[in-house]
Design an enzyme around this catalytic site. Structure first.
Site, mmCIF file in Angstrom:
data_model
loop_
_atom_site.group_PDB
_atom_site.id
_atom_site.type_symbol
_atom_site.label_atom_id
_atom_site.label_comp_id
_atom_site.label_asym_id
_atom_site.label_seq_id
_atom_site.Cartn_x
_atom_site.Cartn_y
_atom_site.Cartn_z
ATOM 1 N N THR A 46 -8.036 4.240 1.929
ATOM 2 C CA THR A 46 -7.636 2.894 1.988
ATOM 3 C C THR A 46 -6.238 2.802 2.460
ATOM 4 O OG1 THR A 46 -6.928 2.786 -0.254
ATOM 5 C CG2 THR A 46 -9.355 2.427 0.029
ATOM 6 N N ILE A 110 -5.778 5.554 -2.659
ATOM 7 C CA ILE A 110 -5.077 4.205 -2.613
ATOM 8 C C ILE A 110 -3.521 4.493 -2.654
ATOM 9 C CG2 ILE A 110 -5.017 4.512 -5.087
ATOM 10 C CD1 ILE A 110 -5.199 1.474 -5.364
ATOM 11 N N ILE A 141 -3.495 9.756 -4.209
ATOM 12 C CA ILE A 141 -2.416 8.605 -4.351
ATOM 13 C C ILE A 141 -1.775 8.828 -2.863
ATOM 14 C CG2 ILE A 141 -0.521 7.687 -5.383
ATOM 15 C CD1 ILE A 141 -2.987 7.628 -7.285
ATOM 16 N N LYS A 142 -1.920 7.815 -2.163
ATOM 17 C CA LYS A 142 -1.213 7.862 -0.803
ATOM 18 C C LYS A 142 0.330 7.602 -0.816
ATOM 19 C CE LYS A 142 -3.477 6.646 2.974
ATOM 20 N NZ LYS A 142 -4.181 5.595 3.933
ATOM 21 N N ILE A 143 1.088 8.521 -0.325
ATOM 22 C CA ILE A 143 2.406 8.215 -0.157
ATOM 23 C C ILE A 143 2.796 8.465 1.375
ATOM 24 C CG2 ILE A 143 4.818 9.187 -0.932
ATOM 25 C CD1 ILE A 143 3.372 10.245 -3.446
#
Length: 376
Positions: A46, A110, A141-143
């Site tokens: 996403t 996300i 976890i998207k960074i």
């Protein structure tokens, strides 16, 4: 290749197929489960634009927003609740895939608030909050891979949290991302975490490279320029895979691998073809190799399933040709460094703009819900 469909053949070639989309409707209607069952989808990504489109189109979220309005939730709390709920539910849907692959696939990503892309400490704090709130082992976890994001990637991994590094365009930055990843694993090991439980992907963007470079080639308009159109995106990604092979074959990596660490897989993002003159599976069949992820919009997934021609590994052994493409572009006066810097800036701006639109729309929905609430 033992199975008949192109997506099954792609999976057999070692490519993990993820869907670049998520919504409440996909979860409630069973359409996402159908893609798992029929088109070999084993994960979901996403981003702020995807959530903005999902939440602001249709009425799927109206009841939840009304419930949160009645509770007195703030705007940020409302969006945090909605997005993490969708991701947690998707994690549950993919839990059997995660179990079958020991967590390699069955992943749902996300992203931290895109406004934090230049804030290291803020990114670390939100990464922890998202991980805790989703509460599922198979979340990523998207960074963003900004300069400020690199130390946040290391710090988040050091906490034992699995990470999807996003918005990578340049080979130089990709090297820095792998460095941040390996440093994070070393710290995680020192912190007592089981490295075999920490997973990561590095999202290398593809089609946007062609969009920008093709525009510059059109402006030059020579035969040499025309011959290079549509080649830069694939070439850049293939060279990224060469970097992956190089940096996960070092003594430093071997030490981590001996303790159970798993490599950070390259993930091809932005794989929908923007120019209709190009084959609609260009960034799928041209970027097949063992150990990669390809996250596709549904249109690209459908095209691949329908008529993709999968011929096995199309990356290994192409590095000299790929480097020649970038060299030829430089020879025409197209600066690789300038292009990738511009694409990172534009990508971040797009996500921030989408997030601000989402904030405005949900704020309006909260106001409407409160106005309609019965007076007690």
């Amino acid at each position: 290749m033992t199975q008949s469909t192109p997506t099954a053949q792609l999976s057999d070639a070692g490519v993990s197929i993820w869907l670049d989309d998520l919504s409440r409707e996909r979860l409630s209607s069973g359409s996402l489960q159908k893609l798992i069952d029929e088109k070999n989808v084993v994960g979901v990504t996403t981003n702020p634009s995807i959530f903005q489109a999902a939440i602001t189109s249709g009425t799927d979220y109206d009841a939840k927003i009304a419930e949160l309005a009645a509770r007195g939730s703030s705007l940020d709390e409302t969006i945090f609740e909605i997005t993490t709920t969708d991701v947690a539910d998707a994690c549950d849907l993919f839990a059997p895939v995660a179990a079958a692959t020991k967590g390699v696939d069955g992943r749902v990503s996300i992203e931290v608030d895109p406004r934090l892309a230049w804030d290291t400490d803020g990114t670390i704090a939100e990464a922890k909050q998202l991980y805790k709130k989703v509460g599922k082992d198979n979340v990523l976890i998207k960074i963003p891979a900004t300069l400020e994001g690199l130390p946040a990637i290391t710090a988040t991994l050091a906490e034992g949290i699995s990470v999807n590094v996003t918005l990578i365009f340049s080979l130089e930055r990709y090297r820095a991302v792998i460095e941040a990843f390996q440093s994070g694993l070393k710290l995680a090991m020192e912190n007592g975490h089981d490295l075999s439980k920490i997973h990561s992907v590095a999202s290398f963007f593809v089609s946007r490279v062609d969009t920008e470079i093709d525009k510059r080639l059109d402006a030059i308009s020579t035969d040499a320029a025309k011959a290079l159109k549509g080649k830069a995106g694939v070439a850049n990604a293939r060279l990224a895979y060469q970097v992956y092979e190089e940096l996960f074959s070092t003594k430093r990596w071997a030490v981590l691998a001996e303790t159970g660490a798993l490599p950070q897989r390259p993930l091809w993002a932005s794989t929908g073809v923007k120019d209709p003159a190009y084959p609609d599976t260009l960034y799928v069949t041209g970027l097949a190799a063992a150990g990669v992820v390809n996250t596709m919009p549904e249109k690209t997934l459908d095209a691949t399933f329908d008529h993709g021609v999968v011929t096995g590994d199309t990356i290994t052994g192409t590095y000299e040709e790929a480097a020649g493409v970038l060299t030829a572009l430089e020879g025409l006066g197209i600066s690789y460094t300038e292009v990738v810097a511009l694409l990172e800036s534009e990508g971040l701006d797009k996500f921030v703009a989408s997030w601000k639109e989402l904030l405005a729309d949900v704020e309006g929905a909260l106001v409407t819900a409160r106005e309609r609430a019965p007076i007690r």
